[in-house]
Design a protein around this motif. Structure first.
Motif, PDB file in Angstrom:
ATOM      1  N   GLY A   1       0.789  10.098  -1.805  1.00 58.82           N
ATOM      2  CA  GLY A   1      -0.286   9.265  -1.273  1.00 58.82           C
ATOM      3  C   GLY A   1      -0.102   7.786  -1.560  1.00 58.82           C
TER       4      GLY A   1
ATOM      5  N   ARG B   1       4.752   4.296   1.880  1.00 59.75           N
ATOM      6  CA  ARG B   1       5.218   4.119   3.251  1.00 59.75           C
ATOM      7  C   ARG B   1       6.662   4.617   3.284  1.00 59.75           C
ATOM      8  NH1 ARG B   1       5.940  -1.414   6.834  1.00 59.75           N
ATOM      9  NH2 ARG B   1       6.692  -0.350   8.712  1.00 59.75           N
TER      10      ARG B   1
ATOM     11  N   GLU C   1       2.816   6.217   6.869  1.00 56.83           N
ATOM     12  CA  GLU C   1       2.102   5.975   5.615  1.00 56.83           C
ATOM     13  C   GLU C   1       1.503   7.288   5.181  1.00 56.83           C
ATOM     14  OE1 GLU C   1      -0.066   2.630   4.659  1.00 56.83           O
ATOM     15  OE2 GLU C   1       1.021   1.305   6.010  1.00 56.83           O
TER      16      GLU C   1
ATOM     17  N   PRO D   1      -1.137   9.460   3.534  1.00 52.38           N
ATOM     18  CA  PRO D   1      -2.526   9.319   3.093  1.00 52.38           C
ATOM     19  C   PRO D   1      -2.727   9.825   1.671  1.00 52.38           C
ATOM     20  CG  PRO D   1      -2.401  10.347   5.264  1.00 52.38           C
ATOM     21  CD  PRO D   1      -1.013  10.326   4.709  1.00 52.38           C
TER      22      PRO D   1
ATOM     23  N   THR E   1      -2.120  13.617  -0.105  1.00 56.63           N
ATOM     24  CA  THR E   1      -1.143  14.383   0.666  1.00 56.63           C
ATOM     25  C   THR E   1       0.268  14.021   0.226  1.00 56.63           C
ATOM     26  OG1 THR E   1      -0.875  12.811   2.485  1.00 56.63           O
ATOM     27  CG2 THR E   1      -2.675  14.401   2.676  1.00 56.63           C
TER      28      THR E   1
END
Length: 196
Positions: A97, A100, A136, A138, A141
């Motif tokens: 999380g 990127r 990206e 989240p 996750t």
């Protein structure tokens, strides 16, 4: 004499039965709380894991992930039903999380937050990815890839699926710690990376 011997045997049978029951209960508790075994059905994690390897998974780490760890997760509804209807996948965590993750930089490496990712676990000559992506991850996750990128259905292939190819951390069953079968491959499975 026979009656006395019979009376002596009965308490011993009761003790043996109680011990067997306790061992079975302990085995069930360990399996559901601490560790669980899984079988590798494909070559998607080769060369680190091979088809037919039996893995020991640390369930005490379920619901958490670090970059570089190899994890087993329930991909139902995110990756679809597994091979033969199975619901568990084994992959390497590439992004967590807030990361990127992009493929690829000018040198052909995956990058995390703009920094090239060193991937010593890839087979020699294996490209980090033949699929370009820029995602990206989240919060809560993970983004996962197989080590055998040319033969792995992973987050790259499910960017348009529910969840966008990301796996919720609460779907992680645990971290792969050891190969326990076959005997010649017995040993720890090292993770790469650091806790975030």
């Amino acid at each position: 004499m026979d009656a006395t011997a019979s009376r002596r045997r009965r308490p011993h049978l009761g003790v043996v039965a109680a011990v067997v029951v306790l061992v079975l209960v302990a085995a069930l508790v360990v399996r559901h709380v601490a560790v669980q075994t899984f079988w590798v059905p494909s070559a998607s994690m080769s060369p680190t894991l091979r088809t037919g390897d039996v893995l020991l998974v640390d369930r005490t780490q379920r619901g958490t992930a670090r970059r570089g760890e190899i994890v087993v997760f329930d991909g139902t509804e995110y990756f679809g039903p597994g091979r033969d209807g199975k619901r568990y996948w084994v992959k390497r965590v590439i992004g967590v999380g807030g990361d990127r993750v992009r493929c690829c930089d000018d040198a052909g490496h995956l990058t995390i937050d703009g920094t090239a990712l060193d991937e010593p676990y890839l087979a020699p000559g294996t490209a980090p990815s033949d699929v370009a992506f820029d995602v990206e991850v989240p919060a809560g996750t993970v983004f996962v890839l197989g080590d055998n990128r040319a033969d792995s259905s992973d987050s790259r292939d499910h960017l348009g699926s529910p969840g966008g190819g990301m796996i919720p951390e609460d779907r992680i069953v645990g971290e792969v710690r050891r190969i326990i079968w076959p005997i010649p491959r017995w040993g720890p499975v090292p993770s790469v990376g650091s806790r975030r």
